[in-house]
Design an enzyme around this catalytic site. Structure first.
Site, mmCIF file in Angstrom:
data_model
loop_
_atom_site.group_PDB
_atom_site.id
_atom_site.type_symbol
_atom_site.label_atom_id
_atom_site.label_comp_id
_atom_site.label_asym_id
_atom_site.label_seq_id
_atom_site.Cartn_x
_atom_site.Cartn_y
_atom_site.Cartn_z
ATOM 1 N N TYR A 129 17.542 -0.710 96.312
ATOM 2 C CA TYR A 129 18.375 -1.757 96.915
ATOM 3 C C TYR A 129 18.843 -1.364 98.328
ATOM 4 O O TYR A 129 19.516 -2.148 98.984
ATOM 5 C CB TYR A 129 19.613 -2.017 96.051
ATOM 6 C CG TYR A 129 19.289 -2.394 94.626
ATOM 7 C CD1 TYR A 129 18.779 -3.644 94.321
ATOM 8 C CD2 TYR A 129 19.486 -1.507 93.580
ATOM 9 C CE1 TYR A 129 18.468 -4.004 93.008
ATOM 10 C CE2 TYR A 129 19.185 -1.843 92.267
ATOM 11 C CZ TYR A 129 18.675 -3.089 91.994
ATOM 12 O OH TYR A 129 18.371 -3.445 90.709
ATOM 13 N N ARG A 182 20.444 -8.968 86.746
ATOM 14 C CA ARG A 182 20.987 -7.623 87.019
ATOM 15 C C ARG A 182 20.610 -7.187 88.431
ATOM 16 O O ARG A 182 21.433 -6.594 89.144
ATOM 17 C CB ARG A 182 20.450 -6.653 85.967
ATOM 18 C CG ARG A 182 20.884 -5.197 86.134
ATOM 19 C CD ARG A 182 20.492 -4.426 84.881
ATOM 20 N NE ARG A 182 20.533 -2.987 85.051
ATOM 21 C CZ ARG A 182 21.639 -2.239 84.918
ATOM 22 N NH1 ARG A 182 22.799 -2.812 84.664
ATOM 23 N NH2 ARG A 182 21.581 -0.925 85.045
ATOM 24 N N HIS A 199 16.274 -10.491 83.382
ATOM 25 C CA HIS A 199 16.657 -9.168 83.885
ATOM 26 C C HIS A 199 16.928 -9.199 85.384
ATOM 27 O O HIS A 199 17.651 -8.340 85.903
ATOM 28 C CB HIS A 199 15.576 -8.143 83.560
ATOM 29 C CG HIS A 199 15.977 -6.732 83.874
ATOM 30 N ND1 HIS A 199 16.904 -6.032 83.126
ATOM 31 C CD2 HIS A 199 15.607 -5.895 84.889
ATOM 32 C CE1 HIS A 199 17.064 -4.820 83.640
ATOM 33 N NE2 HIS A 199 16.294 -4.714 84.706
ATOM 34 N N TRP A 257 23.034 3.392 85.892
ATOM 35 C CA TRP A 257 21.688 3.915 86.112
ATOM 36 C C TRP A 257 21.748 5.429 86.039
ATOM 37 O O TRP A 257 22.676 6.060 86.574
ATOM 38 C CB TRP A 257 21.156 3.484 87.481
ATOM 39 C CG TRP A 257 20.570 2.117 87.501
ATOM 40 C CD1 TRP A 257 19.366 1.733 86.997
ATOM 41 C CD2 TRP A 257 21.153 0.926 88.056
ATOM 42 N NE1 TRP A 257 19.166 0.389 87.201
ATOM 43 C CE2 TRP A 257 20.253 -0.127 87.851
ATOM 44 C CE3 TRP A 257 22.352 0.671 88.718
ATOM 45 C CZ2 TRP A 257 20.497 -1.431 88.275
ATOM 46 C CZ3 TRP A 257 22.614 -0.623 89.134
ATOM 47 C CH2 TRP A 257 21.698 -1.663 88.919
ATOM 48 N N ARG A 279 22.903 -5.500 81.143
ATOM 49 C CA ARG A 279 21.579 -5.856 80.640
ATOM 50 C C ARG A 279 21.682 -6.935 79.573
ATOM 51 O O ARG A 279 22.725 -7.129 78.959
ATOM 52 C CB ARG A 279 20.872 -4.618 80.076
ATOM 53 C CG ARG A 279 20.560 -3.558 81.124
ATOM 54 C CD ARG A 279 19.864 -2.352 80.501
ATOM 55 N NE ARG A 279 19.445 -1.397 81.519
ATOM 56 C CZ ARG A 279 20.200 -0.402 81.986
ATOM 57 N NH1 ARG A 279 21.428 -0.250 81.498
ATOM 58 N NH2 ARG A 279 19.752 0.419 82.897
ATOM 59 N N LYS A 285 21.138 1.685 77.254
ATOM 60 C CA LYS A 285 19.769 2.163 77.466
ATOM 61 C C LYS A 285 19.738 3.663 77.736
ATOM 62 O O LYS A 285 18.868 4.380 77.259
ATOM 63 C CB LYS A 285 19.135 1.408 78.631
ATOM 64 C CG LYS A 285 17.677 1.770 78.883
ATOM 65 C CD LYS A 285 17.088 0.956 80.004
ATOM 66 C CE LYS A 285 15.629 1.341 80.238
ATOM 67 N NZ LYS A 285 15.028 0.561 81.358
#
Length: 336
Positions: A309, A277, A274, A300, A188, A215
């Site tokens: 994805y 990413r 972003h 994640w 990120r 995050k």
């Protein structure tokens, strides 16, 4: 004195029968309106003390208490900003008067100013505060039902390798290096701009993001491929602490005029930093890397975040779909 004027606004100041001092803005320029609110608050404080009634709390009380209790959150500054925006609509409102309709009206204003998805983030904060007021602080009997906007899922925005190389050639050197590193690692923006040499081990070909910088709140292990190592090696000696710098100073902002101009020259539209990413994850998916591996590499928290994805990996699914061909044709090795 019970009423004090500060600038054009009247303030209320009195002491309850329990000895608690009440000092707050009446949020009005009218002395008569301020006096009416003063008398109402004073009467309520008497009923609370003498009759045991539940005290009437305002949005201001709840928002302030929430911010004090959640200072540890990574999103604390976002909460502060959102509460500040709500003040123009909820200042002085009693929690009992904050109905579903009132909140929906205010949310509509935010949705028109920005977008339904942004309005949802603001609504989520109001819902959390009011639930806290009901279930933890016992300030209200029950929170109002707050419905979020239905937001259509947007497609994943990513670059092709050709587009990425065109963009890299258009960017100034310091932004090109950061862009290439982002494409190589999937990190990120904040983790790239704040990366320090103490988090890098070139000899072992690894880097790491501390839990308080991530995050998800968990440390991230970064395996450095040849591209990432090339970029890092180029930065050696430029700064004692920070990896990425510009004219000897740490870089804090990447969405600059130079970034936008490079995108325009490269003919790339509707693309954010972003999305680098997203590009990284999309490339890995298209090359057959399993989604659970991408989830681990990209840090994640949930598989749902990576499943977006999945549509980019048809070749992987074709292999698994052929199992049925073997079964129906009788050529499955397990059967024989």
């Amino acid at each position: 004195m019970s009423l004090i004027k500060r600038g054009n606004t009247w303030w209320i100041d009195f002491t309850t029968p329990a000895g608690e001092r009440i000092r707050r803005s009446a949020a009005t320029k009218s002395r008569a309106e301020a006096q009416e609110l003063h008398d109402k608050l004073k009467a309520e404080s008497w009923r609370v003390q003498k009759l045991g009634d539940k005290p009437k709390r305002t949005w201001d009380d709840a928002a302030y208490k929430w911010l004090m209790e959640t200072q540890y959150k990574k999103s604390h500054l976002d909460d502060v900003s959102r509460v500040a925006w709500f003040q123009q609509h909820f200042r002085g409102k009693l929690l009992d008067d904050m109905t579903r309709d009132l909140i929906a009206q205010v949310a509509e204003i935010k949705a028109k100013e920005t977008s339904p998805s942004t309005a949802n983030r603001f609504l989520a904060l109001v819902r959390a505060i009011l639930r806290k007021a009901a279930f933890d602080w016992d300030w209200i009997d029950k929170p109002p039902v707050i419905k979020l906007y239905r937001v259509q899922k947007t497609r994943i925005r990513y670059l092709t390798p050709v587009q990425a190389n065109i963009l890299l050639n258009e960017l100034p050197e310091h932004l090109a290096d950061m862009t290439k590193f982002s494409l190589a690692t999937g990190l990120r923006k904040a983790n790239v701009t704040k990366l320090e040499w103490s988090q890098v081990d070139i000899a072992r070909r690894v880097a790491w993001i501390h839990g308080d910088q991530a995050k998800g709140g968990k440390p991230i292990h970064v395996t450095l491929n040849a591209t990432a190592l090339e970029v890092l090696t180029k930065q050696i000696g430029k700064h004692v602490t920070s990896v990425f710098t510009y004219k000897g100073k740490s870089i804090t902002q990447v969405n600059t005029k130079a970034w936008r101009a490079a995108l325009k020259r490269a003919g790339i539209e509707n693309f954010r930093w972003h999305d680098l990413r997203h590009t990284w994850a999309s490339w890995l998916t298209q090359q057959g890397v399993p989604l659970n591996v991408i989830q681990e590499m990209g840090a994640w928290e949930s598989p749902e975040m990576v499943r977006r994805y999945a549509h980019l990996a048809p070749e992987q699914f074709v292999t698994h779909a052929r199992v049925v061909d073997d079964l129906l044709s009788g050529t499955n090795s397990a059967q024989s």
